[in-house]
Design a protein around this motif. Structure first.
Motif, mmCIF file in Angstrom:
data_model
loop_
_atom_site.group_PDB
_atom_site.id
_atom_site.type_symbol
_atom_site.label_atom_id
_atom_site.label_comp_id
_atom_site.label_asym_id
_atom_site.label_seq_id
_atom_site.Cartn_x
_atom_site.Cartn_y
_atom_site.Cartn_z
ATOM 1 N N ASN A 1 43.963 41.844 -7.374
ATOM 2 C CA ASN A 1 44.997 41.434 -6.440
ATOM 3 C C ASN A 1 46.093 41.147 -7.415
ATOM 4 O OD1 ASN A 1 42.480 40.180 -5.000
ATOM 5 N ND2 ASN A 1 43.863 40.877 -3.585
ATOM 6 N N ASP B 1 46.273 45.270 -1.172
ATOM 7 C CA ASP B 1 45.729 43.859 -1.639
ATOM 8 C C ASP B 1 46.502 42.853 -2.404
ATOM 9 O OD1 ASP B 1 45.608 45.149 -3.957
ATOM 10 O OD2 ASP B 1 43.499 44.939 -4.243
ATOM 11 N N ILE C 1 48.994 39.715 -2.771
ATOM 12 C CA ILE C 1 48.880 38.435 -2.109
ATOM 13 C C ILE C 1 50.321 37.693 -2.452
ATOM 14 C CG2 ILE C 1 48.015 35.874 -2.448
ATOM 15 C CD1 ILE C 1 46.100 38.081 -1.503
ATOM 16 N N SER D 1 49.419 41.098 8.006
ATOM 17 C CA SER D 1 48.289 41.130 7.692
ATOM 18 C C SER D 1 48.173 39.773 7.238
ATOM 19 C CB SER D 1 47.715 42.352 6.909
ATOM 20 O OG SER D 1 46.364 41.998 6.654
ATOM 21 N N GLN E 1 45.563 38.835 5.528
ATOM 22 C CA GLN E 1 45.134 38.903 4.214
ATOM 23 C C GLN E 1 46.003 38.933 3.179
ATOM 24 O OE1 GLN E 1 44.017 40.636 7.140
ATOM 25 N NE2 GLN E 1 42.122 39.411 7.221
ATOM 26 N N CYS F 1 48.990 33.792 1.178
ATOM 27 C CA CYS F 1 48.307 32.785 0.616
ATOM 28 C C CYS F 1 49.080 31.407 0.716
ATOM 29 C CB CYS F 1 47.908 33.166 -1.025
ATOM 30 S SG CYS F 1 47.090 31.684 -1.886
ATOM 31 N N LYS G 1 41.916 30.061 6.560
ATOM 32 C CA LYS G 1 40.772 31.143 6.232
ATOM 33 C C LYS G 1 40.158 31.886 7.523
ATOM 34 C CE LYS G 1 38.155 30.032 2.616
ATOM 35 N NZ LYS G 1 38.836 30.976 1.889
ATOM 36 N N GLY H 1 42.151 34.767 8.185
ATOM 37 C CA GLY H 1 42.321 35.582 7.170
ATOM 38 C C GLY H 1 43.160 35.481 6.167
ATOM 39 N N CYS H 2 43.903 34.461 6.128
ATOM 40 C CA CYS H 2 44.739 33.998 4.824
ATOM 41 C C CYS H 2 44.094 33.287 3.747
ATOM 42 C CB CYS H 2 45.971 32.899 5.513
ATOM 43 S SG CYS H 2 46.821 33.521 6.827
ATOM 44 N N HIS H 3 44.742 33.116 2.595
ATOM 45 C CA HIS H 3 43.977 32.601 1.412
ATOM 46 C C HIS H 3 44.849 31.272 1.129
ATOM 47 C CE1 HIS H 3 42.164 36.626 0.343
ATOM 48 N NE2 HIS H 3 43.546 37.074 0.625
ATOM 49 N N ASP I 1 40.973 29.179 -2.536
ATOM 50 C CA ASP I 1 40.661 30.582 -3.209
ATOM 51 C C ASP I 1 41.290 30.368 -4.659
ATOM 52 O OD1 ASP I 1 39.519 32.284 -1.024
ATOM 53 O OD2 ASP I 1 41.511 31.372 -0.213
#
Length: 608
Positions: free
Chosen positions: A370, A447, A449, A478, A480, A483, A506, A509-511, A533
């Motif tokens: 990431n 991917d 972040i 999205s 994902q 964060c 979470k 779908g978030c970090h 995370d």
């Protein structure tokens, strides 16, 4: 022979008149007995001649017992506010020879002592030659109506939780006191009271416990105040106290008693016990002090000045008071803080904030893939120079503006991502350095972040998740890719709520990243309860890692525990290659700092 003589007279018309009069009297009596108002009539001397059934019910007197008595004997009325007897309306009618109405706040005391709130009017009964034959008094029971009116009036003036005056009504009291100051040269003192550690109780045990704490504190404050003083609740955990005819030296003794009593107090809720404190700001209300600062009757300025003094007391360690002085350097600093409030609101409304980003580099030999970019906030002044966050963030935290700022960042950054379709990454002038660290990179990876900082106020905002879901849907982002970062200090202060929010994020779908890890207390204990995370190791341990073996050991330990818990680790304050080499040796996953990349502006697209 007897003879009878007689005179015959046709009395048909007279009988018809008598019958008509009888019928009118019957109709009048039926009407008087049927109406919902009480009616009493008197003769020319003011003695009772008639009561209808409603008048009998309200006064407690029957017609048979009241007839012939002076009206004042059966119709006893008082002022509701001061309980003083009121003049009999019949006497007023005889004197003024016109219709009169009772004054407001009139109550009637019945024969059995029961009280009724009434409204009434009295009118003279006159002959054609203007001679008064008596008086008719009409009145109605408005007890329920007046209770409702008084209740509404009371609610408009008081705080529903504590029963104290609310801010608006207190300001009226304050205005009146300033009139006495300027007209009669009186001296009063205004105290601004702010509870310490109230938020801990509210966040730990919930709003119900917080409400009960405020009620108990109110009783405690009232027990320490003088009867002539005026206490009000003017905010969440803020109170104001107007000490009438009280100079500063006496006021200081009064508020010190308040501070001592609050400090000795313990709030118990279920199995938990809390000690709280109080910070107080004081300002003198006198002709001399008001003229000195150029204020005569500005209530808002006085409350603001007392609030500023209170904040100084809080900054100096809490559980103390601070007296406002016009040349106080601490107060000037606080005024500067208040100045930032205006600028922050203006910045949110006019989009004067700007966003920056800083790459958080994957270190060589890392097994992760990431890319990580932290989104940072800056503010531009009138000359377009950048203002660092710590210049305005304290003011935003003090005056509960952080949720507004957090939402501005999220909305504007999501808008940016949506217009670059979430694929095009920001351009980095010195990206080669990151490529060297990582070996090979693809800046268009899905991917990537993006980390956004959120405040403690937002952590406790029940509406935040709804707002976030709306923004994610609006800009088609999205989860994902997003964060959220909170500092360890914020997480510890709001542990249960922070854990709840992290789980909710979470689920979307978030970090989540825990920032400044190691700066709080019992870090590892709290970490077990927070499903994060990323673990961002506090820069205070990283910056001296080359020269300080203890810092090296601490960072190594944090990194090892983070990995055992399945977390990705990030070292902050990587300011040079020597520090970079150390954290790579330890095995930290990511590095962030000026030795890797400086924050760079993220140009927001123009709003459409």
């Amino acid at each position: 022979i007897y003879r009878t003589a007689g005179i015959f007279e046709d009395i048909t018309e007279r009988k018809q008149i008598e019958l008509a009069l009888f019928q009118e009297k019957e109709l009048a009596e039926i009407t008087l007995q049927s109406i919902g108002d009480g009616v009493i009539t008197t003769d020319e001397k003011g003695n009772v001649d008639y009561l209808n059934p409603i008048a009998e019910k309200i006064t407690g007197w029957t017609l048979s017992t009241a007839k012939g008595l002076p009206l004042a004997e059966i119709f006893q009325i008082f002022n509701e506010l001061d309980r003083t007897p009121m003049e009999n309306p019949v006497d007023i009618v005889f004197r003024e020879r016109q219709i009169v109405e009772l004054a407001n706040h009139t109550i009637l005391v019945a024969r059995d002592g029961q009280e009724y709130a009434i409204e009434d009017s009295a009118a003279p009964i006159k002959t054609q030659d203007d001679r008064i034959l008596g008086v008719v008094l009409v009145f109605r029971d408005v007890t329920d109506k007046r209770k409702l009116r008084n209740q509404i009036f009371w609610q408009a003036q008081h705080d529903s939780l504590t029963g104290l005056l609310n801010r608006r009504e207190f300001e009226k009291y304050l205005e009146n006191s300033l009139v006495d100051v300027n007209k009669y040269n009186q001296v009063h003192t205004l105290a601004y009271i702010d509870l310490d550690r109230f938020k801990i109780v509210n966040d730990t045990c919930g709003h119900k416990a917080g409400d009960e704490l405020l009620r108990q504190v109110t009783l405690l404050l009232q027990s320490q105040c003088r009867q002539v003083d005026t206490l009000a609740r003017i905010g969440g955990d803020e109170f104001a106290l107007l000490l009438l005819q009280c100079r500063m030296n006496n006021a200081q003794r009064v508020v010190q008693k308040l501070i001592d009593s609050i400090q000795d107090y313990r709030f118990v809720w279920e199995d938990k016990t809390f000690n709280i404190g109080v910070s107080i700001g004081l300002i003198t209300l006198s002709q001399e002090s008001l003229n000195q600062v150029g204020v005569v009757n500005d209530v808002n300025w006085l409350l603001s000045a007392a609030d500023a003094a209170c904040y100084v007391a809080k900054n100096r360690g809490r559980n103390r008071f601070h007296v406002y002085e016009s040349d106080d350097s601490d107060l000037k600093q606080q005024k500067n803080t208040i100045h930032w409030v205006t600028k922050i609101n203006q910045a949110c409304e006019q989009n004067l904030f700007c966003l920056y980003y800083q790459p958080v580099a994957l270190l060589q030999d890392s097994h992760l893939s990431n890319f990580y970019y932290e989104i940072l906030l800056r503010l531009k002044d009138e000359t377009h120079n950048l203002i660092p966050p710590m210049a305005f963030i304290p003011a935003a935290e003090r005056y509960n503006l952080m949720p507004t700022i957090d939402r501005w960042v999220i909305q504007n950054f999501f808008s940016y991502l949506s217009q670059v379709k979430g694929q095009l990454q920001p351009y980095f002038e010195n990206l080669d350095r990151e490529i060297c660290l990582r070996g090979e990179s693809d800046t268009n990876k899905a991917d990537t972040i993006y980390a956004i900082n959120i405040s403690g106020e937002t952590v406790n905002d029940e509406q935040f998740i709804t707002f976030l879901q709306t923004q994610l849907a609006k800009f088609n982002i999205s989860p994902q890719m997003i964060c959220f970062e909170i500092t360890e200090t914020v997480a510890i202060a709001n542990l249960s709520q922070a854990a709840k929010l992290i789980r909710q994020l979470k689920d979307l779908g978030c970090h989540f990243a825990l920032d400044d890890f190691g700066s709080g207390v019992s870090s590892f204990t709290y970490l077990k309860n927070l499903p994060v995370d990323y673990l961002k190791i506090d820069g205070s341990f990283v910056k001296d890692i080359v020269s300080d073996p203890l810092d090296y050991a601490i960072v190594e330990g944090m990194n090892r525990i983070g990995h055992v818990m399945g977390l990705k680790t990030i070292a902050e304050f990587v300011s040079n290659s020597a520090i970079l080499d150390k954290i790579k040796t330890i095995g930290v996953d990511y590095g962030q700092g000026y030795g890797i990349a400086y924050p760079q502006p993220l140009d927001l697209p123009d709003e459409k």
